[in-house]
Structures are given as C-alpha cells and as structure tokens.
Scaffold this motif. Structure first.
Motif, PDB file in Angstrom:
ATOM      1  N   ARG A   1       0.844  -1.177   0.000  1.00 45.96           N
ATOM      2  CA  ARG A   1       0.000   0.000   0.000  1.00 45.96           C
ATOM      3  C   ARG A   1       0.879   1.227   0.000  1.00 45.96           C
ATOM      4  O   ARG A   1       1.975   1.209   0.548  1.00 45.96           O
ATOM      5  CB  ARG A   1      -0.894   0.004   1.238  1.00 45.96           C
ATOM      6  CG  ARG A   1      -1.868  -1.156   1.231  1.00 45.96           C
ATOM      7  CD  ARG A   1      -2.770  -1.117   2.439  1.00 45.96           C
ATOM      8  NE  ARG A   1      -3.664  -2.255   2.381  1.00 45.96           N
ATOM      9  CZ  ARG A   1      -4.088  -2.892   3.439  1.00 45.96           C
ATOM     10  NH1 ARG A   1      -3.726  -2.511   4.630  1.00 45.96           N
ATOM     11  NH2 ARG A   1      -4.894  -3.926   3.317  1.00 45.96           N
TER      12      ARG A   1
ATOM     13  N   TYR B   1       1.052   5.300   1.060  1.00 47.25           N
ATOM     14  CA  TYR B   1       0.445   6.264   1.953  1.00 47.25           C
ATOM     15  C   TYR B   1       0.854   7.663   1.528  1.00 47.25           C
ATOM     16  O   TYR B   1       1.975   7.878   1.068  1.00 47.25           O
ATOM     17  CB  TYR B   1       0.885   6.001   3.399  1.00 47.25           C
ATOM     18  CG  TYR B   1       0.438   4.652   3.914  1.00 47.25           C
ATOM     19  CD1 TYR B   1      -0.811   4.498   4.490  1.00 47.25           C
ATOM     20  CD2 TYR B   1       1.246   3.534   3.811  1.00 47.25           C
ATOM     21  CE1 TYR B   1      -1.240   3.275   4.961  1.00 47.25           C
ATOM     22  CE2 TYR B   1       0.820   2.301   4.276  1.00 47.25           C
ATOM     23  CZ  TYR B   1      -0.415   2.178   4.846  1.00 47.25           C
ATOM     24  OH  TYR B   1      -0.846   0.962   5.305  1.00 47.25           O
TER      25      TYR B   1
ATOM     26  N   VAL C   1      -0.097  11.650   5.613  1.00 50.14           N
ATOM     27  CA  VAL C   1      -0.348  10.581   6.577  1.00 50.14           C
ATOM     28  C   VAL C   1       0.957  10.177   7.250  1.00 50.14           C
ATOM     29  O   VAL C   1       1.018  10.012   8.473  1.00 50.14           O
ATOM     30  CB  VAL C   1      -1.013   9.359   5.893  1.00 50.14           C
ATOM     31  CG1 VAL C   1      -1.110   8.183   6.839  1.00 50.14           C
ATOM     32  CG2 VAL C   1      -2.373   9.732   5.353  1.00 50.14           C
ATOM     33  N   LYS C   2       2.019  10.058   6.445  1.00 51.57           N
ATOM     34  CA  LYS C   2       3.317   9.683   7.004  1.00 51.57           C
ATOM     35  C   LYS C   2       3.768  10.705   8.037  1.00 51.57           C
ATOM     36  O   LYS C   2       4.215  10.347   9.132  1.00 51.57           O
ATOM     37  CB  LYS C   2       4.363   9.580   5.897  1.00 51.57           C
ATOM     38  CG  LYS C   2       4.146   8.418   4.948  1.00 51.57           C
ATOM     39  CD  LYS C   2       5.199   8.406   3.873  1.00 51.57           C
ATOM     40  CE  LYS C   2       4.946   7.312   2.855  1.00 51.57           C
ATOM     41  NZ  LYS C   2       5.959   7.290   1.809  1.00 51.57           N
TER      42      LYS C   2
ATOM     43  N   ILE D   1      -2.610   1.416   9.766  1.00 57.12           N
ATOM     44  CA  ILE D   1      -1.454   0.936   9.006  1.00 57.12           C
ATOM     45  C   ILE D   1      -1.259  -0.535   9.356  1.00 57.12           C
ATOM     46  O   ILE D   1      -1.372  -0.939  10.503  1.00 57.12           O
ATOM     47  CB  ILE D   1      -0.213   1.784   9.336  1.00 57.12           C
ATOM     48  CG1 ILE D   1      -0.486   3.210   8.873  1.00 57.12           C
ATOM     49  CG2 ILE D   1       1.023   1.222   8.668  1.00 57.12           C
ATOM     50  CD1 ILE D   1       0.502   4.214   9.310  1.00 57.12           C
TER      51      ILE D   1
END
Length: 181
Positions: A70, A72, A76-77, A99
């Motif tokens: 996936r 991200y 989001v990170k 996650i």
C-alpha cells in the motif's frame, strides 16, 4: 490423479505436480476469509504461502483484501511520525492510523532520521554560552520556538492539501537541476 483427505482436514496430493481441485481451492479461500491465519490454512492443505496468496488474489471476495503493498500519502506519514514524536508507540500509531504493520512505520522513521541527519550535517548547531541567558529569556525563546514549529507544521499541512487537491508537486525535489537563466 490420486488424492486423499486425512483427518483434521489435512489435504495431501499424490504428487507435488498435481493440481488442487477447485473445491479445495475455494474451501481454502473461505477458511482464510473467515479469519484463519494464512500460514495455518497453507499448512492444512500442504501448500506454500505463495500459492495461497495467489488464490486469495484470484478467488477471494471483494470485501477481503490480502496484505498488499500500500502507498500512503506524505501527509499521513508526517502525521504518524508526529504522533510518535509526541510519545505514541509504534503499535498504537499503526492501530490508530490503520497501518498494516509497525515495520512500515519503522521504515518511515529510518528514512526521516536519514534525511534529518543530512540536514544536521549541513547546519551544525552550536549551544550558546549559559552565562548570558537568564530564565526569563529562555522561557521566551522556548515559546517562540514552539510557535515557529507549529507554524511550520501548519504550512506543511497546507502544502500537502494543495498538492492533493491541485494534483501538482509544489515542493522542490532534492537533487533537481536548476533551470538555465
């Protein structure tokens, strides 16, 4: 093709080259979808995990999504990394942000620390002598620093939102060549 079914649902093939019957494939997929661990289903039917993963990709229902690679969004990170910096554990962050694994987050942490190490190597920080600072000046500087960090986070978030909505890269890529003048 001679196959046999033994006790405890263990399925064995006469030869490794024999194909599994469709009923067995669908039964294994249903078991995995019901929540049985993939490694347990694979050992139950005497197959490799790779084979079972292929079956899950081909035959599983649309609601079931096996673990895949996936991607991200950068926002989001950054949010996850900020949460960890503020004291959240890696497992808590993985759970709260949805996650799949803490390994993913550990990779982000490693990458961020490498990037920050490059920055700190460029700009060495020097500590001011302690004699010149009094406690009130220190408090004021800490307050200004906290405000500056908050402003930086807000601006980064605004850039992320603009990149997502406008679908353009706003940040300069590292190592990008400058245009001729």
């Amino acid at each position: 093709m001679e196959t046999k079914k033994t006790s405890e649902f263990k399925y064995e093939r006469a030869k490794k080259s024999d194909r599994y019957p469709r009923e067995i494939i669908m039964e294994a997929v249903r078991l995995a979808e019901s929540g049985v661990m993939l490694k347990d289903v694979a050992s139950l039917y005497g197959m490799s995990g790779i084979t079972l993963n292929k079956w899950m990709t081909r035959y599983s229902s649309p609601d079931y999504h096996p673990i895949t690679n996936r991607s991200y969004k950068p926002s989001v990170k950054r949010s996850v990394l900020r949460a960890i910096e503020s004291g959240m554990s890696i497992n808590e962050a993985a759970t709260s942000f949805g996650i799949t694994s803490g390994v993913v987050i550990r990779g982000w942490i490693k990458k961020a620390s490498e990037e920050n190490a490059d920055l700190s190597a460029i700009i060495p920080m020097k500590k001011p002598p302690k004699e010149n600072l009094n406690p009130t000046d220190t408090k004021a500087l800490e307050h200004q620093l906290a405000e500056a960090q908050l402003k930086i986070r807000a601006l980064e978030t605004m850039i992320d939102i603009a990149e997502e909505q406008l679908k353009i890269d706003i940040r300069k890529k590292s190592g990008a060549k400058q245009s001729p003048k």
